[in-house]
Structures are given as C-alpha cells and as structure tokens.
Design a protein around this motif. Structure first.
Motif, PDB file in Angstrom:
ATOM      1  N   UNK A 103      -7.452   7.452   4.436  1.00  0.00           N
ATOM      2  CA  UNK A 103      -7.045   8.395   3.736  1.00  0.00           C
ATOM      3  C   UNK A 103      -5.585   8.495   3.748  1.00  0.00           C
ATOM      4  N   UNK A 104      -4.956   9.027   2.502  1.00  0.00           N
ATOM      5  CA  UNK A 104      -3.767   9.303   2.329  1.00  0.00           C
ATOM      6  C   UNK A 104      -3.152  10.540   3.061  1.00  0.00           C
ATOM      7  N   UNK A 105      -1.945  10.561   3.968  1.00  0.00           N
ATOM      8  CA  UNK A 105      -1.453  11.603   4.495  1.00  0.00           C
ATOM      9  C   UNK A 105      -1.794  11.883   6.133  1.00  0.00           C
ATOM     10  N   UNK A 106      -1.810  13.106   6.485  1.00  0.00           N
ATOM     11  CA  UNK A 106      -2.178  13.513   7.827  1.00  0.00           C
ATOM     12  C   UNK A 106      -3.482  14.029   7.717  1.00  0.00           C
ATOM     13  N   UNK A 107      -4.195  13.672   9.079  1.00  0.00           N
ATOM     14  CA  UNK A 107      -5.729  14.342   9.101  1.00  0.00           C
ATOM     15  C   UNK A 107      -5.784  15.783   9.097  1.00  0.00           C
ATOM     16  N   UNK A 108      -6.623  16.600   8.554  1.00  0.00           N
ATOM     17  CA  UNK A 108      -6.757  17.894   8.352  1.00  0.00           C
ATOM     18  C   UNK A 108      -6.603  18.433   9.918  1.00  0.00           C
ATOM     19  N   UNK A 161       0.889  -1.068   0.149  1.00  0.00           N
ATOM     20  CA  UNK A 161      -0.007   0.106  -0.126  1.00  0.00           C
ATOM     21  C   UNK A 161       0.831   1.201  -0.172  1.00  0.00           C
ATOM     22  N   UNK A 162       1.832   1.221   0.807  1.00  0.00           N
ATOM     23  CA  UNK A 162       2.778   2.392   0.816  1.00  0.00           C
ATOM     24  C   UNK A 162       3.390   2.720  -0.778  1.00  0.00           C
ATOM     25  N   UNK A 163       3.946   1.435  -1.398  1.00  0.00           N
ATOM     26  CA  UNK A 163       4.325   1.521  -2.622  1.00  0.00           C
ATOM     27  C   UNK A 163       3.159   2.242  -3.864  1.00  0.00           C
ATOM     28  N   UNK A 164       2.045   1.662  -3.533  1.00  0.00           N
ATOM     29  CA  UNK A 164       0.819   2.288  -4.298  1.00  0.00           C
ATOM     30  C   UNK A 164       0.715   3.660  -4.164  1.00  0.00           C
ATOM     31  N   UNK A 165       0.923   4.030  -3.056  1.00  0.00           N
ATOM     32  CA  UNK A 165       0.666   5.592  -2.338  1.00  0.00           C
ATOM     33  C   UNK A 165       1.819   6.355  -3.169  1.00  0.00           C
ATOM     34  N   UNK A 205       2.681   4.541  11.366  1.00  0.00           N
ATOM     35  CA  UNK A 205       3.752   5.185  10.683  1.00  0.00           C
ATOM     36  C   UNK A 205       3.246   6.738   9.915  1.00  0.00           C
ATOM     37  N   UNK A 206       2.097   7.261  10.243  1.00  0.00           N
ATOM     38  CA  UNK A 206       1.543   8.397   9.617  1.00  0.00           C
ATOM     39  C   UNK A 206       1.563   8.333   8.212  1.00  0.00           C
ATOM     40  N   UNK A 207       1.343   7.220   7.600  1.00  0.00           N
ATOM     41  CA  UNK A 207       1.240   7.476   6.101  1.00  0.00           C
ATOM     42  C   UNK A 207      -0.250   7.560   5.900  1.00  0.00           C
ATOM     43  N   UNK A 208      -1.084   7.305   6.688  1.00  0.00           N
ATOM     44  CA  UNK A 208      -2.565   7.235   6.387  1.00  0.00           C
ATOM     45  C   UNK A 208      -3.136   7.775   7.496  1.00  0.00           C
ATOM     46  N   UNK A 209      -4.523   8.296   7.433  1.00  0.00           N
ATOM     47  CA  UNK A 209      -5.335   8.246   8.822  1.00  0.00           C
ATOM     48  C   UNK A 209      -6.775   7.685   8.226  1.00  0.00           C
ATOM     49  N   UNK A 210      -7.577   7.339   9.427  1.00  0.00           N
ATOM     50  CA  UNK A 210      -8.954   6.869   9.092  1.00  0.00           C
ATOM     51  C   UNK A 210      -9.926   7.686   9.866  1.00  0.00           C
ATOM     52  N   UNK A 211     -11.118   7.465   9.265  1.00  0.00           N
ATOM     53  CA  UNK A 211     -12.314   8.043   9.793  1.00  0.00           C
ATOM     54  C   UNK A 211     -13.318   6.942   9.829  1.00  0.00           C
ATOM     55  N   UNK A 212     -13.754   6.487  11.272  1.00  0.00           N
ATOM     56  CA  UNK A 212     -14.509   5.412  11.245  1.00  0.00           C
ATOM     57  C   UNK A 212     -15.928   5.442  10.608  1.00  0.00           C
ATOM     58  N   UNK A 262      -3.310  -1.552   7.945  1.00  0.00           N
ATOM     59  CA  UNK A 262      -3.682  -0.225   7.896  1.00  0.00           C
ATOM     60  C   UNK A 262      -3.437   0.407   9.038  1.00  0.00           C
ATOM     61  N   UNK A 263      -3.500  -0.340  10.315  1.00  0.00           N
ATOM     62  CA  UNK A 263      -3.002   0.031  11.493  1.00  0.00           C
ATOM     63  C   UNK A 263      -1.619   0.552  11.562  1.00  0.00           C
ATOM     64  N   UNK A 264      -0.651  -0.352  10.811  1.00  0.00           N
ATOM     65  CA  UNK A 264       0.512  -0.067  10.743  1.00  0.00           C
ATOM     66  C   UNK A 264       0.715   1.281  10.016  1.00  0.00           C
TER      67      UNK A 264
END
Length: 87
Positions: free
Chosen positions: A79-84, A25-29, A67-74, A61-63
């Motif tokens: 989503x890619x990157x840091x949360x707004x 997933x990191x490589x795809x990003x 690693x702050x590559x993605x963030x989630x919204x239940x 995804x938790x990894x």
C-alpha cells in the motif's frame, strides 16, 4: 532521479533492475496511479509487466518500504504511504 513512469527496465544499464523498478514505482505513485492508502499492483502483475524475477520485484518493494514510500501486509498486498497508526 526523475524516472519515466512508463519506462522499461534496462537489463544492460548501470542501474540494477530492482532500483530501476523502485524508481518507476515511485514515479507512478507521484503521477497518481495509486493514491495514498491504496494497494499497488501485485507482485505477480509487476513480474509479468516488467519481465523480472519475483525476487527482483520483492527487492524493489523492500527498497520502497525502507524509504517509507509504501508498506506491506503479508498476504494482502503493498500500500502507498505509511501504515495506519495502531489504536
């Protein structure tokens, strides 16, 4: 570790499937499949695409969250990157 974004999961290899998926997933990003701020594929889609258990996909995804590559919204996705920043 450079991972082929089109790689398949090696269930017999020395690297755990969840770590392999996280690296894929990191490589795809990095390749640009998902731009910063965009939602990545759903858990269900990743389960089907890579033939993994939902718990394995969630752990990958938790990894990436750690690693702050993605963030989630239940209930909305990952989503890619840091949360707004909150205003």
């Amino acid at each position: 570790m450079a991972t082929d974004p089109d790689a398949e999961i090696d269930h017999e290899g020395p690297v755990t499937p969840y770590r392999q998926l996280a690296d894929i997933l990191k490589a795809r990003i990095a390749r640009g499949d998902w731009a910063a701020g965009r939602r990545i594929a759903s858990e269900t889609s990743l389960v089907q695409q890579y033939g993994l258990a939902r718990s394995t996909v969630r752990r990958a995804i938790a990894v990436l969250v750690e690693e702050q590559v993605v963030w989630t919204v239940q209930g909305r996705g990952t989503y890619v990157g840091q949360p707004p920043a909150e205003s």
